[in-house]
Design a protein around this motif. Structure first.
Motif, PDB file in Angstrom:
ATOM      1  N   PHE A 171       0.851  -1.198   0.000  1.00 39.08           N
ATOM      2  CA  PHE A 171       0.000   0.000   0.000  1.00 39.08           C
ATOM      3  C   PHE A 171       0.883   1.243   0.000  1.00 39.08           C
ATOM      4  O   PHE A 171       2.055   1.190   0.388  1.00 39.08           O
ATOM      5  CB  PHE A 171      -0.899   0.034   1.248  1.00 39.08           C
ATOM      6  CG  PHE A 171      -1.614  -1.260   1.530  1.00 39.08           C
ATOM      7  CD1 PHE A 171      -2.752  -1.598   0.812  1.00 39.08           C
ATOM      8  CD2 PHE A 171      -1.148  -2.138   2.495  1.00 39.08           C
ATOM      9  CE1 PHE A 171      -3.422  -2.790   1.064  1.00 39.08           C
ATOM     10  CE2 PHE A 171      -1.805  -3.323   2.752  1.00 39.08           C
ATOM     11  CZ  PHE A 171      -2.947  -3.662   2.033  1.00 39.08           C
ATOM     12  N   SER A 172       0.310   2.361  -0.400  1.00 40.83           N
ATOM     13  CA  SER A 172       1.040   3.625  -0.277  1.00 40.83           C
ATOM     14  C   SER A 172       0.919   4.194   1.135  1.00 40.83           C
ATOM     15  O   SER A 172       1.602   5.164   1.470  1.00 40.83           O
ATOM     16  CB  SER A 172       0.503   4.646  -1.293  1.00 40.83           C
ATOM     17  OG  SER A 172      -0.895   4.833  -1.122  1.00 40.83           O
ATOM     18  N   ASN A 173       0.058   3.588   1.954  1.00 42.98           N
ATOM     19  CA  ASN A 173      -0.110   4.003   3.352  1.00 42.98           C
ATOM     20  C   ASN A 173       0.627   3.046   4.281  1.00 42.98           C
ATOM     21  O   ASN A 173       0.870   1.889   3.934  1.00 42.98           O
ATOM     22  CB  ASN A 173      -1.598   4.010   3.722  1.00 42.98           C
ATOM     23  CG  ASN A 173      -2.394   4.991   2.892  1.00 42.98           C
ATOM     24  OD1 ASN A 173      -2.702   4.709   1.741  1.00 42.98           O
ATOM     25  ND2 ASN A 173      -2.721   6.119   3.471  1.00 42.98           N
ATOM     26  N   PRO A 174       0.952   3.499   5.477  1.00 43.08           N
ATOM     27  CA  PRO A 174       1.603   2.598   6.427  1.00 43.08           C
ATOM     28  C   PRO A 174       0.622   1.587   7.010  1.00 43.08           C
ATOM     29  O   PRO A 174      -0.598   1.742   6.896  1.00 43.08           O
ATOM     30  CB  PRO A 174       2.117   3.553   7.516  1.00 43.08           C
ATOM     31  CG  PRO A 174       1.201   4.732   7.446  1.00 43.08           C
ATOM     32  CD  PRO A 174       0.822   4.876   5.993  1.00 43.08           C
ATOM     33  N   THR A 175       1.166   0.538   7.622  1.00 45.20           N
ATOM     34  CA  THR A 175       0.356  -0.460   8.320  1.00 45.20           C
ATOM     35  C   THR A 175       0.930  -0.680   9.712  1.00 45.20           C
ATOM     36  O   THR A 175       2.077  -0.320   9.996  1.00 45.20           O
ATOM     37  CB  THR A 175       0.332  -1.807   7.570  1.00 45.20           C
ATOM     38  OG1 THR A 175       1.639  -2.414   7.672  1.00 45.20           O
ATOM     39  CG2 THR A 175      -0.046  -1.628   6.105  1.00 45.20           C
TER      40      THR A 175
ATOM     41  N   PRO B 105       3.787  -5.009   3.847  1.00 41.84           N
ATOM     42  CA  PRO B 105       3.298  -5.830   4.954  1.00 41.84           C
ATOM     43  C   PRO B 105       3.742  -7.282   4.896  1.00 41.84           C
ATOM     44  O   PRO B 105       3.886  -7.916   5.948  1.00 41.84           O
ATOM     45  CB  PRO B 105       1.772  -5.709   4.843  1.00 41.84           C
ATOM     46  CG  PRO B 105       1.497  -5.154   3.495  1.00 41.84           C
ATOM     47  CD  PRO B 105       2.692  -4.349   3.110  1.00 41.84           C
ATOM     48  N   ILE B 106       3.990  -7.828   3.696  1.00 41.69           N
ATOM     49  CA  ILE B 106       4.415  -9.230   3.605  1.00 41.69           C
ATOM     50  C   ILE B 106       5.766  -9.418   4.293  1.00 41.69           C
ATOM     51  O   ILE B 106       5.934 -10.300   5.138  1.00 41.69           O
ATOM     52  CB  ILE B 106       4.493  -9.680   2.128  1.00 41.69           C
ATOM     53  CG1 ILE B 106       3.154  -9.479   1.426  1.00 41.69           C
ATOM     54  CG2 ILE B 106       4.947 -11.130   2.049  1.00 41.69           C
ATOM     55  CD1 ILE B 106       2.005 -10.233   2.043  1.00 41.69           C
ATOM     56  N   SER B 107       6.734  -8.586   3.950  1.00 42.47           N
ATOM     57  CA  SER B 107       8.059  -8.683   4.580  1.00 42.47           C
ATOM     58  C   SER B 107       7.989  -8.374   6.069  1.00 42.47           C
ATOM     59  O   SER B 107       8.681  -8.997   6.882  1.00 42.47           O
ATOM     60  CB  SER B 107       9.041  -7.728   3.900  1.00 42.47           C
ATOM     61  OG  SER B 107       9.262  -8.082   2.552  1.00 42.47           O
ATOM     62  N   MET B 108       7.159  -7.404   6.441  1.00 45.45           N
ATOM     63  CA  MET B 108       7.060  -7.020   7.847  1.00 45.45           C
ATOM     64  C   MET B 108       6.512  -8.171   8.697  1.00 45.45           C
ATOM     65  O   MET B 108       7.039  -8.485   9.762  1.00 45.45           O
ATOM     66  CB  MET B 108       6.147  -5.792   7.990  1.00 45.45           C
ATOM     67  CG  MET B 108       6.616  -4.532   7.265  1.00 45.45           C
ATOM     68  SD  MET B 108       8.180  -3.845   7.881  1.00 45.45           S
ATOM     69  CE  MET B 108       9.338  -4.483   6.652  1.00 45.45           C
ATOM     70  N   VAL B 109       5.454  -8.815   8.223  1.00 42.39           N
ATOM     71  CA  VAL B 109       4.831  -9.902   8.991  1.00 42.39           C
ATOM     72  C   VAL B 109       5.732 -11.131   9.019  1.00 42.39           C
ATOM     73  O   VAL B 109       5.948 -11.743  10.085  1.00 42.39           O
ATOM     74  CB  VAL B 109       3.446 -10.241   8.409  1.00 42.39           C
ATOM     75  CG1 VAL B 109       2.927 -11.562   8.967  1.00 42.39           C
ATOM     76  CG2 VAL B 109       2.464  -9.124   8.728  1.00 42.39           C
TER      77      VAL B 109
END
Length: 444
Positions: free
Chosen positions: A91-95, A317-321
């Motif tokens: 996304f262009s927004n943070p999560t 988010p994929i890399s973060m999770v």
């Protein structure tokens, strides 16, 4: 599943390489891919093992260049990513996911108070250098001769010296890393001879007014995977502090040395840390972390930041999770078990060398090891550098291991994963013993 037939490739790998040669320069799309004479194409990973497209199964000691600390297909990370995929991949927004992983890193690594995410280790080092320049207002960096720091011009220059080009240890020559590199890059680099405390003090002090940072890999892999001497570390840190030079620790590879990373292991208190590899759980990632004071150069909340760091896929988010789940599983007990396995393997390899009176030595710590075709343990990049005959001996060893169902890097660090068992460690040691038994008394 088929048992490997010697070190030969199967027909499916040959066919894929023929296709690859039509669309990639040299047939491959990463310079680090081993070709002997062609690359082995992989169908899937399974824990500590790889299965190639011809159905052959191999114990993996490469782990995508030390990235996969849990081996292949780590189920908790896969399950977390599978649940997330239906919600979107970027996304262009943070999560919230980026905050979760950042909090874990801040809690774990003593030198890190704030973090910015990027997509690769190269980017992490690049932005750490840019941050140091912006913070100090100086252009130059110092780095260890032969150390690998990715593909940013100022980080990679000086990593490919040879006996005919590297000059004297007292004044190492800054050798360009590729044809056509601007000569001005070399003017902004000071090379340090690893573990030479007096030389480090002298060379850092002489260029102090121009130096933004000292780029320090606590245990350079391409430099031989040799631990730093305490007096060398002290000389670098003390001289840097005396002259207002930042210390940047590149732990993209060596963060796997302990629960709190390599800097903490060796008593280094850097201003910035570059991380990557294991913190992404098998997905692309990089991170720059450090003190609030220095990391403020990325803060654009009150206007334009001193360093504008973005990236379309940064903090996806994929890399973060995947990274958070994988790092949560790397408890202090998990690191301790890996280190115990590493000690057991290094001791077994050294014992075999002693029994055969072979011309090899073993370096490394924690879950990392490297076999050198040397009579004594190298002390720096120059001593770790392999002659053509020595490189040939290591290639022969790597081929022998492949024939026995083990992927052993020929010229860089081998690494263990939590997916490995004591039986896997015994297998590695047994194959090495048989290699030494089969090899001529003098092969180079």
């Amino acid at each position: 599943m088929r048992t490997p037939q010697g070190a030969l490739l199967g027909p499916q790998s040959d066919k894929l390489f023929a296709r690859g040669r039509t669309v990639f320069p040299g047939g491959i799309t990463r310079a680090t891919i081993e070709r002997d004479p062609a690359p082995r194409y992989i169908q899937k990973g399974d824990g500590a093992y790889l299965i190639d497209v011809d159905g052959q199964r191999f114990l993996d000691l490469n782990n995508n260049f030390t990235t996969l600390i849990h081996g292949h297909g780590f189920l908790p990370a896969l399950d977390a990513v599978a649940r997330l995929l239906h919600d979107g991949t970027c996304f262009s927004n943070p999560t919230a996911h980026e905050i979760d992983l950042a909090e874990l890193l801040v809690d774990r690594i003593p030198a890190v108070e704030q973090v910015r995410f990027v997509n690769t280790g190269t980017e992490a080092v690049m932005f750490a250098i840019k941050a140091a320049r912006a913070f100090t207002g100086r252009p130059c960096i110092a780095k260890i001769e032969g150390a690998y720091h990715g593909s940013y011009d100022w980080a990679e220059v000086g990593q490919v010296g040879t006996p005919s080009t590297w000059g004297s240890p007292e004044a190492p020559v800054v050798v360009p890393s590729y044809e056509g590199m601007p000569t001005s890059v070399a003017d902004e680099i000071i090379l340090l001879h690893f573990n030479d405390a007096d030389g480090a003090r002298r060379r850092i002090a002489a260029a102090a007014g121009r130096l933004a940072c000292i780029l320090l890999d606590p245990m350079p892999s391409r430099g031989g995977l040799i631990p730093p001497n305490p007096d060398f570390i002290a000389a670098v840190i003390e001289t840097a502090r005396q002259h207002g030079i930042l210390v940047v620790c590149d732990e993209v590879l060596n963060l796997r040395q302990s629960y709190r990373g390599a800097s903490a292991r060796y008593g280094i208190e850097p201003d910035l840390v570059a991380a990557g590899k294991i913190i992404g759980g098998g997905f692309p990632i990089g991170a720059i972390g450090g003190s609030r004071r220095v990391m403020s150069v990325f803060d654009g909340s009150a206007g334009r930041a001193k360093v504008a760091q973005a990236g379309t896929f940064s903090a996806n988010p994929i890399s973060m999770v995947a990274g958070r789940v994988s790092m949560e599983a790397m408890t202090e007990a998990a690191f301790a078990r890996l280190e115990e396995m590493g000690d057991r393997l290094r001791n077994a390899l050294a014992a075999a060398i002693s029994r055969h009176q072979a011309r090899y030595v073993v370096s490394g710590v924690a879950s990392l090891f490297r076999i050198h075709p040397k009579q004594r343990l190298p002390r720096d990049y120059r001593e770790a550098y392999q002659s053509p005959d020595e490189a040939g001996a290591m290639k022969a060893m790597s081929r022998f291991f492949r024939g026995e169902g083990i992927i052993l890097p020929a010229d860089t660090a081998g690494s263990l994963s939590t997916a490995m068992s004591d039986a896997d460690i015994d297998k590695i040691a047994d194959v090495f013993e048989r290699f030494l038994t089969a090899a001529p008394a003098s092969t180079y």
